[in-house]
Design an enzyme around this catalytic site. Structure first.
Site, PDB file in Angstrom:
ATOM      1  N   ARG A  46       0.794  -1.218   0.000  1.00  0.00           N
ATOM      2  CA  ARG A  46       0.000   0.000   0.000  1.00  0.00           C
ATOM      3  C   ARG A  46       0.835   1.279   0.000  1.00  0.00           C
ATOM      4  NH1 ARG A  46      -4.636  -0.065   4.193  1.00  0.00           N
ATOM      5  NH2 ARG A  46      -4.099  -2.214   3.861  1.00  0.00           N
ATOM      6  N   LYS A 143      -0.659 -20.636   4.343  1.00  0.00           N
ATOM      7  CA  LYS A 143      -1.663 -20.914   5.344  1.00  0.00           C
ATOM      8  C   LYS A 143      -1.884 -19.679   6.211  1.00  0.00           C
ATOM      9  CE  LYS A 143      -0.024 -22.853   9.506  1.00  0.00           C
ATOM     10  NZ  LYS A 143       0.909 -21.978  10.153  1.00  0.00           N
ATOM     11  N   GLU A 211       9.067 -26.805  19.762  1.00  0.00           N
ATOM     12  CA  GLU A 211       9.637 -25.463  19.601  1.00  0.00           C
ATOM     13  C   GLU A 211       9.945 -24.874  20.970  1.00  0.00           C
ATOM     14  OE1 GLU A 211       7.932 -23.151  16.085  1.00  0.00           O
ATOM     15  OE2 GLU A 211       6.167 -24.037  17.012  1.00  0.00           O
ATOM     16  N   HIS A 235       1.251 -28.935   8.925  1.00  0.00           N
ATOM     17  CA  HIS A 235       2.613 -29.480   8.904  1.00  0.00           C
ATOM     18  C   HIS A 235       2.692 -30.941   9.371  1.00  0.00           C
ATOM     19  CE1 HIS A 235       3.452 -25.376   8.211  1.00  0.00           C
ATOM     20  NE2 HIS A 235       3.585 -24.983   9.449  1.00  0.00           N
TER      21      HIS A 235
END
Ligand code: BG6
Length: 478
Positions: A46, A143, A211, A235
């Site tokens: 933008r 996604k 993680e 995933h």
């Protein structure tokens, strides 16, 4: 594999994904000599920017995300000269004429929708209305592909109104990871594994994507998704498909995707007892999930562990245990194929229980280990030990292997090559939601709350129990 000349337009060209992943990935491919002479990248967003300011912004991004030491001024200047910028209003009419004028004939036209999914429809429509896209153009989307079956169908319908399925590249970046692709090479390029790859020889399979990061910074998105929507539906499901699928006749996009789809469709509904949802608590300076999303009542899960069954001839009776979570002990993604005991131990009970385990490490330290049982060296009698037959890709493939390409590099180049093998097809996405929807609806209806777990742990105790009760154990996260 050569890449055709292209014009790649990145909508959201100044955004986080473009700066962090897409453009650094393209730069690396450029340095590797994979970007054709007349390839161009056009950032579209933008703000009103001149080409030069856009280039300066992306230069900063390269320095930040690749590291100054790894950049050559000369190559960076050459790469940046391929960049252009167009200010565009995705929901209005301004900028589209300029974009149309910039596009060249006779090159691949690809459009990366690195914007909120709510804008996909508007972009697709305007690309056509302004003659920017043609029947050969490709679009790339990320996604989330909806948040349930209904919204995924709606999204697929919107895209299908403007683009054919062969033009749509849905990224699941896990499919671009080197080891994930290697899974197919190992399974279908060797004669050793496939005869054993079934419930007759495999006791169970574990898939772990652990993680260490929390959800801070993107709590707004995450709290509406949770681990199931954010990681499992895409995933982990894709990893499961590659592990469980039948050999396709050829390594061609639709043949591979047909086989993956069959796996998703063969997934049984999950029993309530076979799911553990967790949410990280606070520990020392580490904030709790509640604090990270700024909502003390949130019942969204940041951890999930499940026992799944693929109900087909090959896998009947072999459970698949999958787990993923934030704020765990280590960043560790791996798949472990745990084989059954030898049918009879000629060494007697004293030799103990020994099992072959094939471990495929996705990250870090990509590689593969096969645990085999041998005699313990020395004169102490027939004592058995398990030793790893270890293959680290970095060691096996020589000095270049530490430059294993990042998922995005590979995937963006595959778009330009027109190869959809590593992209999700619309029906796969829908089938995955069709399987997760009833599970999520159950939680929502009952207002099930996740159990707390300590940051830096392997997740809630209940997750360990999921396997203990069946005399099995998760592999350690460390
Ligand atoms: C993303 C998820 O798709 O994958 C994130 O939205 C997650 O929540 C990330 O952290 C993990 O990707 P990687 O490549 O770091 O394993």
């Amino acid at each position: 594999i050569p890449v055709d000349p292209f014009d790649l337009v990145i909508f959201g060209g100044t955004g986080d994904l473009a700066r962090r992943k897409i453009l650094p990935g393209l730069y690396r491919r450029f340095v590797a000599g994979q970007m054709p002479e007349d390839a161009r990248i056009i950032g579209a967003a933008r703000s009103d920017l001149a080409d030069e300011s856009y280039r300066a912004d992306i230069r900063e991004a390269l320095v930040e995300f690749i590291g100054k030491g790894k950049l050559s001024e000369e190559q960076m200047a050459a790469f940046l000269s391929r960049l252009h910028y167009v200010a565009i209003d995705a929901t209005g009419e301004s900028g589209w004429k300029a974009l149309a004028a910039l596009m060249r004939e006779n090159v691949v036209r690809a459009f990366y929708f690195s914007v909120a999914p709510g804008l996909f429809g508007e972009l697709a429509e305007r690309l056509h209305a302004h003659g920017v896209a043609n029947s050969e153009s490709r679009i790339v989307i990320e996604k989330p592909f909806g948040r349930d079956l209904e919204s995924a169908r709606e999204l697929n319908r919107t895209l299908a109104a403007h683009f054919d399925e062969t033009q749509i590249y849905r990224i699941d970046h896990y499919l671009g990871k080197e080891t994930v692709q290697n899974l197919m090479a190992v399974r279908f390029g060797n004669v050793l594994f496939e005869p054993l790859w079934n419930s007759q020889y495999v006791d169970h399979i574990q898939i772990t994507v652990a993680e260490t990061v929390g959800v801070g910074g993107r709590g707004g998105y995450y709290d509406r998704s949770g681990a199931m929507r954010d990681m499992v539906q895409n995933h982990l499901m894709q990893l499961l498909c590659l592990i469980a699928m039948e050999p396709p006749a050829r390594f061609e996009p639709d043949e591979v995707r047909d086989e993956k789809l069959k796996v998703i469709r063969a997934l049984e509904p999950v029993e309530r007892d076979d799911i553990v949802r967790g949410q990280y608590a606070a520990k020392g300076k580490i904030a709790s999930y509640h604090a990270d999303v700024d909502d003390d009542d949130s019942i969204t899960e940041s951890f999930i562990a499940m026992k799944l069954h693929v109900s087909n001839w090959r896998w009947a009776g072999t459970p698949f245990y999958v787990r993923t979570g934030k704020r765990l002990r280590a960043r560790q993604s791996e798949i472990a194929v745990v084989f059954k005991d030898a049918p009879h131990s000629i060494f007697g009970a004293a030799a103990g229980r020994h099992r072959n385990i094939l471990t495929i490490r996705l990250q870090p330290n990509e590689g593969m280990t096969l645990g085999v049982t041998i005699k313990e060296p020395g004169p102490g009698g027939m004592r058995l030990v398990d030793v790893p037959l270890d293959m680290s890709f970095a060691d096996a493939l020589g000095p270049d292997a530490d430059e294993i390409p990042e998922a995005y590099e590979r995937l963006v180049m595959d778009v330009m090559r027109g190869n959809q093998t590593l992209f999700m097809r619309g029906d796969e996405v829908e089938a995955a939601w069709a399987w997760t929807d009833p599970i999520i609806e159950g939680w929502e209806r009952r207002e099930d709350a996740p159990v707390p777990y300590e940051p830096g742990s392997s997740g809630p105790e209940e997750s360990a129990m999921l396997l203990h009760r069946e005399n099995r154990r998760w592999r350690e996260i460390r």
